[in-house]
Design an enzyme around this catalytic site. Structure first.
Site, PDB file in Angstrom:
ATOM      1  N   LYS A  51      27.210  59.744  -4.503  1.00 16.93           N
ATOM      2  CA  LYS A  51      28.472  59.025  -4.353  1.00 16.93           C
ATOM      3  C   LYS A  51      28.847  59.023  -2.879  1.00 16.93           C
ATOM      4  CE  LYS A  51      33.180  59.817  -5.869  1.00 16.93           C
ATOM      5  NZ  LYS A  51      33.977  60.333  -6.982  1.00 16.93           N
ATOM      6  N   GLY A  80      35.973  55.363  -8.001  1.00 21.09           N
ATOM      7  CA  GLY A  80      37.288  55.145  -7.440  1.00 21.09           C
ATOM      8  C   GLY A  80      37.269  55.042  -5.925  1.00 21.09           C
ATOM      9  N   PHE A  81      36.401  55.802  -5.288  1.00 22.98           N
ATOM     10  CA  PHE A  81      36.475  55.889  -3.837  1.00 22.98           C
ATOM     11  C   PHE A  81      35.200  55.493  -3.129  1.00 22.98           C
ATOM     12  CE2 PHE A  81      39.358  58.871  -5.808  1.00 22.98           C
ATOM     13  CZ  PHE A  81      40.544  58.326  -5.377  1.00 22.98           C
ATOM     14  N   ASP A  86      42.359  62.066 -14.907  1.00 22.04           N
ATOM     15  CA  ASP A  86      41.796  60.719 -15.003  1.00 22.04           C
ATOM     16  C   ASP A  86      40.680  60.664 -16.041  1.00 22.04           C
ATOM     17  OD1 ASP A  86      41.691  58.052 -14.449  1.00 22.04           O
ATOM     18  OD2 ASP A  86      40.519  58.246 -12.613  1.00 22.04           O
ATOM     19  N   PRO A 115      30.931  53.520  -3.710  1.00 20.44           N
ATOM     20  CA  PRO A 115      29.817  53.221  -4.609  1.00 20.44           C
ATOM     21  C   PRO A 115      28.994  54.464  -4.968  1.00 20.44           C
ATOM     22  CG  PRO A 115      29.313  52.530  -2.370  1.00 20.44           C
ATOM     23  CD  PRO A 115      30.720  53.024  -2.348  1.00 20.44           C
ATOM     24  N   VAL A 116      28.335  54.419  -6.109  1.00 16.94           N
ATOM     25  CA  VAL A 116      27.458  55.497  -6.551  1.00 16.94           C
ATOM     26  C   VAL A 116      26.040  54.936  -6.651  1.00 16.94           C
ATOM     27  CG1 VAL A 116      27.000  57.168  -8.375  1.00 16.94           C
ATOM     28  CG2 VAL A 116      29.344  56.494  -7.871  1.00 16.94           C
ATOM     29  N   LEU A 156      24.597  52.204  -8.854  1.00 16.33           N
ATOM     30  CA  LEU A 156      24.849  52.406 -10.281  1.00 16.33           C
ATOM     31  C   LEU A 156      26.210  51.867 -10.675  1.00 16.33           C
ATOM     32  CD1 LEU A 156      23.651  56.107 -10.573  1.00 16.33           C
ATOM     33  CD2 LEU A 156      22.532  54.125 -11.597  1.00 16.33           C
ATOM     34  N   GLY A 157      27.115  51.886  -9.726  1.00 16.10           N
ATOM     35  CA  GLY A 157      28.464  51.411 -10.023  1.00 16.10           C
ATOM     36  C   GLY A 157      29.381  51.768  -8.883  1.00 16.10           C
TER      37      GLY A 157
END
Ligand SMILES: *[C@@H]1O[C@H](CO)[C@@H](O)[C@H](O)[C@H]1NC(C)=O
Ligand SMILES: *[C@@H]1O[C@H](CO)[C@@H](O)[C@H](O)[C@H]1NC(C)=O
Ligand SMILES: *[C@@H]1O[C@H](CO)[C@@H](O)[C@H](O)[C@H]1NC(C)=O
Ligand SMILES: *[C@@H]1O[C@H](CO)[C@@H](O)[C@H](O)[C@H]1NC(C)=O
Ligand SMILES: *[C@@H]1O[C@H](CO)[C@@H](O)[C@H](O)[C@H]1NC(C)=O
Ligand SMILES: *[C@@H]1O[C@H](CO)[C@@H](O)[C@H](O)[C@H]1NC(C)=O
Ligand SMILES: *[C@@H]1O[C@H](CO)[C@@H](O)[C@H](O)[C@H]1NC(C)=O
Ligand SMILES: *[C@@H]1O[C@H](CO)[C@@H](O)[C@H](O)[C@H]1NC(C)=O
Ligand SMILES: *[C@@H]1O[C@H](CO)[C@@H](O)[C@H](O)[C@H]1NC(C)=O
Ligand SMILES: *[C@@H]1O[C@H](CO)[C@@H](O)[C@H](O)[C@H]1NC(C)=O
Ligand SMILES: *[C@@H]1O[C@H](CO)[C@@H](O)[C@H](O)[C@H]1NC(C)=O
Ligand SMILES: *[C@@H]1O[C@H](CO)[C@@H](O)[C@H](O)[C@H]1NC(C)=O
Length: 821
Positions: free
Chosen positions: A531, A513-514, A628, A516-517, A509-510
């Site tokens: 995630k 920060g740490f 964030d 891929p999801v 999906l994207g």
């Protein structure tokens, strides 16, 4: 003639009392045997905030002895509310010969403190808190005080008290109407001391409205009473069976007046530096009236009719019900199995059906244990009809008819109602693990809990050397010990691999920060977002635990839900609910998708984000700063409701009001960071407020903050908005997609709020609870924004890799900081 009478009058007074009255509005705050006050004079508390003396309410000529704050418009206590003086000549407030403080006219005692005094002299004194006390001169002890004999008002440090042994309560009684302070129809008192809450009674006997139990932070049955108003409230039981609720502001420049109004509502007036700051009346709808829908009836003011019966119940009297008289309530139409079970016959066990966001029914009983035990205990006891669990209060259960139920749009509790097995279907099962399709309580079991606890321990140990030389940013580690993870389900790695087609690229999906999801689908069809922390990111370990710990404790409709996690081999994986509409930025900054978000949807998103942040800052069990917040971290559900996600950088801060923490490692996203954080590493709740302000401006304008506008000056969105605001041209920033004269006012209001959130000085930024109040228009007058903090690029053409960012500071000195890489 009149002159002579007056002289006579004075003479008589002089002769009768042979003492002197305070002919001036004296600074002295005491009344003694020799000093008294006469209508219309007053005495003041030492600090000058309060006055004691004679007054008449608006539109009334009757005279009352009262204490008021600042001016007569804010009376906080009335002595002779039911015995008014009919003229403004004769009233005197003095120490009577029996030692009591008394209101008298020329002939007799109208009102008296009426305590028995053992023959010594007494003194009355008006304290700086607004409390009037009667002191025994010989011992110096207080023998009477006005806070224990309230009228209709509670002020800070006043107690709303009740005694569970004697049953004695301090009752607050409303005025009859706005010009008649005599005892009216509504009474407020503290009730249900096991899980205390405030009740309003009509005519002293009929329950009218209740707040729901106080859980230490909020009244569970009053989600619309924002925590802003409840901040500083405490509940304290003492040794003698008395329990009391009280509130105090930490900041002495603040003051509040809480009133039970003549028409049975709760009103709060708040002052800052003796200026009225806000006035709020807790609104009531039909569902708020006690027991509108009768026993086992649930009220929802957004449906028609507002009352409905729970599954497995039907109206007690259908005809009555059809005429909108719901007070008869509902009765069970399928019997429970529990009693049969006892008789030894083999039948299936009862179970529970869960209802979310419910007002806690009246007459809760309490028991010990965690949520699982709460359910198991209830199931084992045939007279237990329902249970609910709140992390502060613990286990609540009900063994009498459920009354005063309401479904809220947000807030409230998960209420588990007992049902026979044939009605359970997709509901929560009584037997663990029986039905894998349903939402099953206790999904983890002990093994899962142990594994997590061990995992957490190992991780902490592993991480520990990293924080040596301990920066204050690791506030979280202190709290970690207190946090149990046993409620969080553990997923098997194979299952997650299967669900995501072996973490196939097509499922990605994207990249967060740490890591891929991925999108995945569990065997039961449930869609999930997975995630997976990239193994390379050593940094991620800490953030991973952080996220697990933080988010597993949080539940709010505007926060993304963590369904579970996986700590296996080298893998750290988080499993979330899947959001089909992905994130806000994919709509907002896409020229086509943007059209989907009309102003109503955008406002709903703005308000939802604010409520989510409010929950983090104030309402949740922990106080959390997200650090964030940005458009790509706001996910959208099917109905375009926003859900805040990505808690990898979130920090738990300890109590206190004005906490600021400092970190040497500035993490977050430039453009959304306030200057004090980006420059000095200082973060506080106000940092999130800043980010929220940036988000708000992005939502209204449909532009990214980090793109630069206005060619000569290279302004960021915030700077650009500030420039337009000052030029009186702010309308031109509004996204053309939502420009519509009907919404103009509402949009302008939002821009104003957005600019207040990005103020240069942190103290000028409102708290998130104030922001929510502004958004929902409880606060009508918005202050105009002052200097905002924004970034200015020195050279618009400079490449992304070495951009020089400057924060405008208050005194026009420009501080600059170069962002590396
Ligand atoms: C008020 O008057 C009493 C008696 O006259 C005196 O003892 C006391 O000190 C005075 N208080 C102030 C604050 O002036
Ligand atoms: C006093 O009377 C005026 C005129 O009838 C009315 O407008 C006002 O609301 C009244 N004030 C109160 C406190 O009842
Ligand atoms: C004031 O007048 C009312 C009604 O006229 C009467 O009941 C009451 O006793 C009077 N109060 C005093 C203090 O005289
Ligand atoms: C004063 O107190 C006594 C008992 O303590 C009570 O009987 C009496 O009614 C009270 N008087 C007033 C005016 O409240
Ligand atoms: C009480 O007050 C009176 C009058 O002021 C004074 O004469 C008397 O001494 C006082 N008694 C005591 C015990 O203080
Ligand atoms: C308030 O109540 C009194 C009687 O208790 C009545 O005479 C008066 O008109 C009422 N005032 C208002 C504003 O309702
Ligand atoms: C209040 O209660 C009393 C009895 O407790 C009753 O006589 C009276 O009618 C009630 N008043 C109202 C307005 O309901
Ligand atoms: C409890 O009652 C006792 C005796 O009446 C009293 O001495 C004590 O101060 C009370 N405790 C509290 C906390 O009020
Ligand atoms: C209390 O609030 C005032 C006004 O908002 C502020 O100036 C002052 O610094 C605050 N004091 C404390 C101790 O927070
Ligand atoms: C339901 O209650 C809320 C809060 O009191 C109110 O804002 C809303 O307008 C009500 N909805 C309906 C349909 O009455
Ligand atoms: C509603 O029904 C109850 C009985 O369940 C009855 O006592 C009450 O009078 C009814 N109320 C109205 C307004 O008809
Ligand atoms: C269970 O047994 C008791 C007597 O043993 C009987 O009274 C009761 O009706 C039975 N309950 C059910 C639900 O069969």
């Amino acid at each position: 003639m009149g002159f002579l009478t007056h002289i006579n009058c004075l003479l008589i007074f002089f002769l009768i009392f042979s003492s002197f009255y305070l002919g001036l509005n004296a600074v002295n705050d005491t009344i003694t045997a020799t000093r008294y006050i006469r209508d219309p004079y007053t005495i003041s508390s030492n600090n000058g905030d309060f006055k004691l003396g004679f007054f008449s309410p608006e539109n009334s000529t009757r005279r009352y002895v009262a204490i008021w704050y600042l001016n007569e418009g804010y009376p906080i206590w009335i002595a002779n509310r039911d015995q008014p003086l009919n003229d403004s000549l004769s009233g005197v407030l003095k120490i009577h010969k029996d030692g009591n403080l008394a209101v008298m006219n020329a002939q007799s005692v109208i009102w008296s403190t009426n305590v028995s005094i053992s023959g010594t002299n007494t003194t009355a004194q008006l304290l700086d808190s607004g409390k009037l006390i009667l002191l025994d001169d010989s011992s110096g002890t207080t023998i009477w005080d006005s806070f224990s004999h309230p009228a209709d008002v509670a002020v800070p440090s006043m107690k709303i008290a009740a005694n569970r042994v004697t049953g004695k309560k301090i009752a607050y009684v409303s005025w009859k109407n706005s010009s008649d302070p005599s005892s009216g129809y509504f009474t407020g008192s503290l009730e249900r001391l096991e899980a205390p809450e405030v009740f309003f009674w009509y005519n002293k006997t009929k329950p009218y409205w209740r707040t729901g139990p106080w859980n230490g932070r909020v009244f569970l049955g009053s989600p619309r009473m924002l925590t802003e108003y409840l901040y500083g409230w405490r509940f304290e039981p003492d040794d003698n069976g008395t329990a009391y609720l009280t509130y105090n502001f930490e900041n002495r420049s603040m003051f509040g007046i809480l009133t039970i109004t003549p028409h049975g509502t709760l009103k709060l007036v708040e002052f800052v530096n003796k200026m009225m700051f806000l006035e709020l009346e807790v609104d009531q709808n039909k569902c708020d009236f006690y027991g509108t829908c009768g026993p086992f009836g649930s009220c929802d003011n957004t449906t028609l009719p507002i009352c409905s019966c729970f599954k497995g119940f039907e109206p007690r009297n259908q005809e009555e019900w059809n005429t909108n008289n719901w007070s008869g309530g509902c009765v069970r139409n399928v019997p429970l199995n529990c009693d049969k079970l006892k008789n030894g016959s083999k039948v299936e066990q009862d179970g529970f059906r869960v209802y979310h966001n419910m007002k806690v029914p009246d007459f809760a009983e309490r028991s010990n244990g965690d949520q699982d035990k709460c359910g198991a205990d209830c199931l084992a006891n045939c007279s237990c009809l329902a249970y609910a669990y709140d992390s502060y209060i613990g286990c609540m259960y009900w063994s009498r008819d459920l009354i005063d139920l309401q479904k809220f749009p947000y807030g409230g509790v998960d209420l588990f109602i007992r049902l026979p097995p044939q009605l359970l279907g997709n509901a929560v099962s009584g037997k663990k693990g029986r039905d894998s399709k349903g939402i099953i309580i206790g999904i983890t079991g002990t093994i899962g809990a142990l594994a997590i606890a061990v995992g957490a321990y190992l991780l902490r140990r592993k991480c520990a050397p990293k924080h040596k030389g301990s920066q204050p940013q690791n506030l979280i580690t202190k709290d970690q010990k207190e946090i149990k993870l046993e409620e969080l389900p553990l997923f098997k790695f194979e299952k997650l691999a299967a669900a995501t087609n072996n973490f196939h690229l097509a499922n990605m999906l994207g990249k967060g920060g740490f890591g891929p999801v991925y999108k995945g689908q569990l065997e039961n069809g449930q869609e999930i977002a997975v995630k997976r922390l990239s193994k390379a990111s050593g940094q991620g370990l800490e953030e991973f635990m952080n996220e697990v710990v933080v988010i597993s404790k949080l539940q709010h409709r505007n926060l993304v839900r963590l369904l579970g996690c996986c700590i296996e081999r080298d893998e750290q994986i988080l499993v979330y609910e899947f959001m089909p509409n992905t994130s806000l930025d994919s709509f907002l900054f896409d020229p086509l998708q943007r059209k989907v978000l009309d102003w109503k949807k955008r406002f709903n998103i703005i308000e939802g984000i604010a409520r989510g942040i409010l929950y983090l800052h104030r309402d949740s069990r922990l106080r959390i700063i997200h650090r964030d917040l940005k458009a790509s971290n706001i996910l959208l559900d099917d109905d375009m409701n926003p859900k805040i996600s990505d808690f990898g950088l979130a920090r738990i801060v300890k109590g206190g009001d004005n906490d600021e923490a400092n970190t040497r490692r500035v993490v977050g996203t430039y453009g959304y960071m306030p200057p004090e954080y980006a420059m000095e590493g200082i973060f506080s709740e106000k940092s999130d407020v800043y980010s929220f302000g940036v988000l708000l401006l992005e939502i209204v304008s449909g532009r990214r903050n980090t793109s630069f506008y206005n060619n000569e000056q290279c302004l960021s969105l915030v700077g650009f908005a500030w420039k337009l605001w000052n030029e009186g041209n702010i309308m031109s920033i509004i996204d053309p997609e939502i420009q519509d004269p009907i919404f103009e006012k509402s949009i302008l209001r939002c821009i104003n709020i957005g600019l207040l959130c990005v103020q240069e000085l942190t103290k000028e930024r409102p708290t998130i609870s104030t922001v929510v109040l502004m958004l929902i228009s409880e606060i009508t007058h918005l202050p105009p924004p002052k200097q905002v903090a924004f970034v200015q690029k020195q050279n618009c053409q400079s490449s992304e890799s070495s951009q020089k960012i400057q924060f405008r500071s208050n005194n026009n000195v420009t501080i600059s900081k170069v962002e590396g890489r």
